[in-house]
Design an enzyme around this catalytic site. Structure first.
Site, PDB file in Angstrom:
ATOM      1  CG  ASN A 181      14.179  -0.068   9.283  1.00 53.95           C
ATOM      2  OD1 ASN A 181      13.495  -0.625   8.427  1.00 53.95           O
ATOM      3  ND2 ASN A 181      13.967  -0.222  10.574  1.00 53.95           N
ATOM      4  CG  HIS A 196      10.074   2.204  -0.743  1.00 56.66           C
ATOM      5  ND1 HIS A 196       9.962   2.891   0.442  1.00 56.66           N
ATOM      6  CD2 HIS A 196      10.863   1.126  -0.484  1.00 56.66           C
ATOM      7  CE1 HIS A 196      10.647   2.246   1.382  1.00 56.66           C
ATOM      8  NE2 HIS A 196      11.194   1.168   0.849  1.00 56.66           N
ATOM      9  CG  HIS A 206       9.921   5.509   5.619  1.00 57.44           C
ATOM     10  ND1 HIS A 206      10.165   4.629   6.653  1.00 57.44           N
ATOM     11  CD2 HIS A 206       9.654   4.736   4.542  1.00 57.44           C
ATOM     12  CE1 HIS A 206      10.067   3.386   6.206  1.00 57.44           C
ATOM     13  NE2 HIS A 206       9.761   3.414   4.937  1.00 57.44           N
ATOM     14  CD  GLU A 265      12.328  -3.035  12.539  1.00 54.74           C
ATOM     15  OE1 GLU A 265      11.868  -3.579  11.520  1.00 54.74           O
ATOM     16  OE2 GLU A 265      12.353  -1.824  12.707  1.00 54.74           O
ATOM     17  NE  ARG A 280     -10.810 -15.113  17.121  1.00 50.16           N
ATOM     18  CZ  ARG A 280     -12.015 -15.632  17.334  1.00 50.16           C
ATOM     19  NH1 ARG A 280     -12.269 -16.863  16.943  1.00 50.16           N
ATOM     20  NH2 ARG A 280     -12.931 -14.933  17.945  1.00 50.16           N
ATOM     21  CE  LYS A 291       9.356  -4.954   9.818  1.00 47.92           C
ATOM     22  NZ  LYS A 291      10.081  -3.654   9.722  1.00 47.92           N
TER      23      LYS A 291
HETATM   24  P1  NAD Z   1       3.798  -2.437  -6.323  1.00 46.72           P
HETATM   25  O1  NAD Z   1       3.287  -3.644  -5.696  1.00 46.72           O
HETATM   26  O2  NAD Z   1       2.915  -1.237  -6.349  1.00 46.72           O
HETATM   27  O3  NAD Z   1       4.229  -2.762  -7.826  1.00 46.72           O
HETATM   28  C1  NAD Z   1       4.712  -1.735  -8.661  1.00 46.72           C
HETATM   29  C2  NAD Z   1       3.975  -1.690 -10.003  1.00 46.72           C
HETATM   30  O4  NAD Z   1       4.446  -2.742 -10.829  1.00 46.72           O
HETATM   31  C3  NAD Z   1       2.477  -1.881  -9.903  1.00 46.72           C
HETATM   32  O5  NAD Z   1       1.865  -1.027 -10.846  1.00 46.72           O
HETATM   33  C4  NAD Z   1       2.266  -3.343 -10.338  1.00 46.72           C
HETATM   34  O6  NAD Z   1       1.003  -3.549 -10.906  1.00 46.72           O
HETATM   35  C5  NAD Z   1       3.355  -3.505 -11.338  1.00 46.72           C
HETATM   36  N1  NAD Z   1       3.882  -4.854 -11.490  1.00 46.72           N
HETATM   37  C6  NAD Z   1       4.118  -5.774 -10.530  1.00 46.72           C
HETATM   38  N2  NAD Z   1       4.756  -6.832 -11.032  1.00 46.72           N
HETATM   39  C7  NAD Z   1       4.926  -6.597 -12.353  1.00 46.72           C
HETATM   40  C8  NAD Z   1       5.546  -7.298 -13.406  1.00 46.72           C
HETATM   41  N3  NAD Z   1       6.163  -8.465 -13.193  1.00 46.72           N
HETATM   42  N4  NAD Z   1       5.549  -6.751 -14.631  1.00 46.72           N
HETATM   43  C9  NAD Z   1       4.973  -5.534 -14.855  1.00 46.72           C
HETATM   44  N5  NAD Z   1       4.394  -4.807 -13.905  1.00 46.72           N
HETATM   45  C10 NAD Z   1       4.375  -5.337 -12.664  1.00 46.72           C
HETATM   46  O7  NAD Z   1       5.176  -1.933  -5.689  1.00 46.72           O
HETATM   47  P2  NAD Z   1       6.444  -2.670  -5.042  1.00 46.72           P
HETATM   48  O8  NAD Z   1       7.553  -1.740  -5.293  1.00 46.72           O
HETATM   49  O9  NAD Z   1       6.560  -4.070  -5.461  1.00 46.72           O
HETATM   50  O10 NAD Z   1       6.076  -2.675  -3.491  1.00 46.72           O
HETATM   51  C11 NAD Z   1       5.910  -1.494  -2.756  1.00 46.72           C
HETATM   52  C12 NAD Z   1       5.193  -1.816  -1.476  1.00 46.72           C
HETATM   53  O11 NAD Z   1       5.958  -2.746  -0.729  1.00 46.72           O
HETATM   54  C13 NAD Z   1       4.988  -0.624  -0.566  1.00 46.72           C
HETATM   55  O12 NAD Z   1       3.657  -0.591  -0.139  1.00 46.72           O
HETATM   56  C14 NAD Z   1       5.903  -0.892   0.618  1.00 46.72           C
HETATM   57  O13 NAD Z   1       5.403  -0.365   1.819  1.00 46.72           O
HETATM   58  C15 NAD Z   1       5.924  -2.387   0.638  1.00 46.72           C
HETATM   59  N6  NAD Z   1       7.101  -2.962   1.303  1.00 46.72           N
HETATM   60  C16 NAD Z   1       6.891  -3.880   2.280  1.00 46.72           C
HETATM   61  C17 NAD Z   1       7.960  -4.482   2.913  1.00 46.72           C
HETATM   62  C18 NAD Z   1       7.722  -5.552   3.928  1.00 46.72           C
HETATM   63  O14 NAD Z   1       8.669  -5.974   4.593  1.00 46.72           O
HETATM   64  N7  NAD Z   1       6.519  -6.038   4.062  1.00 46.72           N
HETATM   65  C19 NAD Z   1       9.268  -4.129   2.561  1.00 46.72           C
HETATM   66  C20 NAD Z   1       9.456  -3.187   1.556  1.00 46.72           C
HETATM   67  C21 NAD Z   1       8.369  -2.608   0.923  1.00 46.72           C
HETATM   68 MG    MG Z   2      12.287  -0.462   1.862  1.00 50.32          MG
END
Ligand code: NAD
Ligand code: MG
Length: 382
Positions: A259, A280, A266, A251, A135, A157
């Site tokens: 956004n 993204h 998206h 939000e 929990r 989030k």
């Molecule tokens: P990710 O976590 O997939 O990382 C991208 C790639 O980089 C992966 O292959 C990872 O292994 C690699 N990597 C990470 N750090 C590294 C480093 N320092 N050196 C080398 N490689 C590295 O992608 P992301 O772009 O960080 O995150 C995308 C995700 O974030 C999506 O799922 C999206 O929905 C989410 N997101 C969430 C919020 C929120 O408010 N919670 C906001 C924006 C995006």
């Molecule tokens: Mg974003």
């Protein structure tokens, strides 16, 4: 919200610090070089008991887990780790179940803290696991991508994807601390840096025109690796996000400004099918340009504004038109249907973030579908 430059008593590390104010759920965001090497000293004061489970992916584990473990040990923090496959498909119910099984098998208790070491995938998944296991237990974010440092690690989030869409299961659950180690960005591929940079620019476009001016001058050097510029940009973005989140955590109002470009973005990601064809941030860059085009069509801002935004994204190497996405067949009708099934649609109306100019974004709940269709059709030939 306060921010200032600090030097750690224990480690002599210099870092920026700001706090996200949410009453008893407030937390610090620390931004600086080599923070992972000293993470134990920063983390210890926020732990209920000196034991943590680090959740990371295989890429990040190879690069940063040994140093993190060393610093946890030297701070007297007991630790174990769970290493997952890298990639968006890890943000799933099956991986959540596997994390929870491993945590329960290890007999964690309510005083154990989870540490998310990685990008947004690991941060979102770990945060959600922390929100539901027993929990709710504490968690800490150590974001290692530019996107996660300026966006996903701050604001609480958390969630996972389902076959019906992204982030459809989740919760608002704030971390106890965010440690953004600027040095960790050095191993990130340029394409991932640029994907995060698209979101950096977003903060200027929402409500900070001087920041956008600064990015026009500094963006290239920042993307190419200048550490001081990166630290300054991450700080500015985290401060902007913390400001918005502390006023509208769930939000119900102005958090939606974050956004900007995302309704288009998206739809594009969903239509392409969440693959490496578009990251993204790349979809967000295109989406932000389209949101500005839409604002011009609706006579809200001048054409020069779109040119400025487009030129800037193009100058760092982000996609700015459909022809920049190789192997994808741009289809306005399919994109419109994707938008209609987005969870941000209310009573059949499309919500968009529009703008009156650089740094003057606002929320519009009642955008005519025809205007959107016109913009998408126009983009087909650009
Ligand atoms: P990710 O976590 O997939 O990382 C991208 C790639 O980089 C992966 O292959 C990872 O292994 C690699 N990597 C990470 N750090 C590294 C480093 N320092 N050196 C080398 N490689 C590295 O992608 P992301 O772009 O960080 O995150 C995308 C995700 O974030 C999506 O799922 C999206 O929905 C989410 N997101 C969430 C919020 C929120 O408010 N919670 C906001 C924006 C995006
Ligand atoms: Mg974003």
């Amino acid at each position: 919200m306060e921010s200032d430059l600090k030097v750690s008593d224990q480690t002599m590390t210099v870092y920026d610090s700001l706090s996200l104010e949410l009453g008893e759920r407030s937390y610090q965001i620390l931004i600086g070089a080599n923070l992972i090497n000293d993470a134990g000293a920063f983390i210890l004061p926020v732990l209920r008991q000196p034991r943590v489970v680090v959740i990371t992916d295989e890429n990040v584990a190879q690069l940063y887990l040994p140093n993190l473990k060393r610093s946890l040990s030297s701070a007297g923090i007991g630790h174990s780790e769970i290493i997952l496959q890298a990639g968006e498909c890890t943000k799933s119910l099956s991986h959540l179940e596997s994390i929870i099984d491993q945590l329960l098998m290890q007999k964690i208790d309510r005083d154990t803290t989870l540490i998310a070491l990685g990008g947004g995938v690991i941060g979102d998944l770990t945060g959600f696991a922390a929100a539901v296991v027993l929990r709710g237990i504490d968690f800490i974010q150590i974001p290692t991508t530019l996107l996660s440092q300026v966006d996903s690690s701050v604001g609480g989030k958390t969630g996972i994807n389902t076959k019906y869409g992204k982030n459809l299961i989740g919760s608002y659950y704030q971390p106890k601390l965010v440690l953004a180690d600027i040095t960790s960005l050095e191993s990130l591929p340029l394409r991932e840096i640029l994907s995060g940079y698209a979101e950096v620019v977003k903060y200027g476009l929402i409500n900070d025109a001087p920041f956008f001016d600064w990015l026009e001058k500094s963006g290239n050097a920042l993307c190419e690796g200048d550490k001081a510029l990166r630290q300054q940009a991450v700080m500015t973005c985290c401060r902007a996000k913390a400001d918005i989140v502390s006023q509208d955590e769930r939000e119900s109002g102005e958090r939606a400004l974050l956004n900007l470009g995302h309704t288009f973005g998206h739809a594009l990601e969903a239509d392409i099918g969440y693959s490496d064809t578009i990251l993204h941030g790349e979809a967000v860059a295109l989406g932000i340009i389209l949101a500005h085009e839409l604002s011009v069509t609706m006579k809200l801002c001048s054409k020069e504004v779109v040119h400025r935004v487009k030129d800037h994204y193009q100058s760092v190497g982000l996609p700015v038109s459909p022809s920049d996405i190789s192997g994808y067949n741009w289809n306005p009708n399919r994109l419109i249907s994707q938008m209609k099934s987005d969870k941000k649609v209310k009573d059949g109306r499309l919500t968009f973030i529009l703008t009156k100019g650089i740094g003057s974004a606002f929320i519009a709940n009642d955008v005519a579908l025809e205007d959107v269709r016109t913009i998408l059709a126009k983009a087909t030939n650009s």
